[in-house]
Design an enzyme around this catalytic site. Structure first.
Site, PDB file in Angstrom:
ATOM      1  N   LEU A   1      32.154  47.377  35.732  1.00 10.97           N
ATOM      2  CA  LEU A   1      32.685  46.325  36.013  1.00 10.97           C
ATOM      3  C   LEU A   1      33.911  46.574  36.283  1.00 10.97           C
ATOM      4  O   LEU A   1      34.326  46.128  34.678  1.00 10.97           O
ATOM      5  CB  LEU A   1      31.382  45.698  36.301  1.00 10.97           C
ATOM      6  CG  LEU A   1      30.170  45.289  36.078  1.00 10.97           C
ATOM      7  CD1 LEU A   1      29.732  44.262  35.210  1.00 10.97           C
ATOM      8  CD2 LEU A   1      29.872  44.988  38.034  1.00 10.97           C
ATOM      9  N   ASP A   2      35.009  46.284  36.747  1.00 11.65           N
ATOM     10  CA  ASP A   2      36.275  46.172  37.161  1.00 11.65           C
ATOM     11  C   ASP A   2      36.221  44.402  36.559  1.00 11.65           C
ATOM     12  O   ASP A   2      35.143  43.912  37.107  1.00 11.65           O
ATOM     13  CB  ASP A   2      36.709  46.168  38.519  1.00 11.65           C
ATOM     14  CG  ASP A   2      38.524  45.555  38.135  1.00 11.65           C
ATOM     15  OD1 ASP A   2      39.258  46.499  37.396  1.00 11.65           O
ATOM     16  OD2 ASP A   2      38.521  45.120  39.465  1.00 11.65           O
ATOM     17  N   LEU A   3      37.115  43.919  35.978  1.00  7.53           N
ATOM     18  CA  LEU A   3      37.409  42.301  35.409  1.00  7.53           C
ATOM     19  C   LEU A   3      38.584  41.659  36.601  1.00  7.53           C
ATOM     20  O   LEU A   3      37.962  40.525  37.927  1.00  7.53           O
ATOM     21  CB  LEU A   3      38.596  42.491  33.860  1.00  7.53           C
ATOM     22  CG  LEU A   3      37.909  41.030  33.968  1.00  7.53           C
ATOM     23  CD1 LEU A   3      37.094  40.080  33.779  1.00  7.53           C
ATOM     24  CD2 LEU A   3      38.536  41.336  32.269  1.00  7.53           C
ATOM     25  N   ASP A   4      39.379  41.876  36.695  1.00 10.64           N
ATOM     26  CA  ASP A   4      40.272  41.647  37.626  1.00 10.64           C
ATOM     27  C   ASP A   4      40.001  41.514  39.281  1.00 10.64           C
ATOM     28  O   ASP A   4      40.242  42.916  39.575  1.00 10.64           O
ATOM     29  CB  ASP A   4      42.227  41.781  36.811  1.00 10.64           C
ATOM     30  CG  ASP A   4      42.341  41.393  35.905  1.00 10.64           C
ATOM     31  OD1 ASP A   4      41.512  40.637  35.489  1.00 10.64           O
ATOM     32  OD2 ASP A   4      43.080  42.007  35.246  1.00 10.64           O
TER      33      ASP A   4
END
Length: 243
Positions: free
Chosen positions: A8-11
């Site tokens: 999962l990417d964050l930003d």
């Protein structure tokens, strides 16, 4: 086979990080005496490594280090916490975890910032691990971050289907390319910071339009397609979401 792994990417994927990042970028431009880009350009800084974005938006090579230093000054002074988790993300992560997925944050944000941010906003309790970039001045691409996340889960690169399926979820082309470097598909999210068409052109396997549909979309992307021969098999302990 092991449990399915979702990176999962964050930003722009789990969090609206634009306020703190764009303010820190604007501070950097003012500090080195260059005009501050417009709001649309500032938003493109959310996601990719900030040094890469400065280089692509008018900062000369001989002033790049000063720009990064000024950005870091503002970011660590408070900008890093000027963000919020998108509505519905906590529920989606809870559903995915309950269904048997291994969830790992894989972000280009330096890990020394990513971890405390995830801690403060409750994401650390909803995922198995958090991986970020090195943050020591060395070049760290999204592919490097994905490599670290795979290693932390005991996976090989390129991924071996016999070890269980892997999916990346992100909002920028860097997520798609970083995942592809390891033989991983990327599910694009429409609520992030990519310009129109960027994710599709980069090769995202599919798009999810609303956070409320995230858990279902991840499941759909990993579900066995009899014609494709890949995805989540019936024997890996994963339960359908929204079926």
């Amino acid at each position: 086979m092991t449990q399915p792994l979702v990176l999962l990417d964050l930003d722009g994927t789990l969090m609206d990080s634009a306020p703190g990042i764009t303010a820190s970028v604007a501070h950097a431009y003012r500090t080195i005496g260059l005009p501050v880009p417009d709001d649309a350009t500032l938003r493109t800084f959310v996601g990719p490594p900030v040094s890469e974005s400065f280089a692509g938006h008018g900062v000369p090579a001989d002033r790049a280090d000063a720009a990064v230093e000024a950005y870091t000054e503002a970011f660590t002074a408070g900008g890093m916490f000027d963000c919020s988790v998108f509505d519905g993300v906590a529920d989606a992560l809870g559903d995915l975890r309950a269904a048997g997925y291994e969830l790992v944050v894989a972000t280009s944000k330096p890990e020394m910032y990513a971890r405390p941010i995830c801690d403060r906003f409750g994401l650390s309790d909803l995922v198995d691990r958090v991986h970020g970039s090195a943050g020591d001045g060395s070049t760290s691409t999204k592919a490097d971050v994905v490599a670290a996340a795979l290693a932390g889960s005991g996976r090989l690169s390129p991924v071996d289907p016999a070890h269980g399926p892997v999916l990346m979820v992100g909002d920028r082309e860097h997520d798609v390319h970083g995942a592809a470097a390891h033989g991983i598909d990327c599910l694009g999210v429409a609520w992030g910071y990519a310009p129109d068409g960027e994710l599709q052109e980069a090769g995202a396997v599919d798009m999810v339009e609303e956070v409320t549909a995230l858990a279902f979309a991840v499941t759909a992307a990993l579900t066995v397609d009899a014609g494709a021969g890949a995805g989540v098999g019936a024997g890996v302990g994963v339960h359908a979401i929204g079926a």
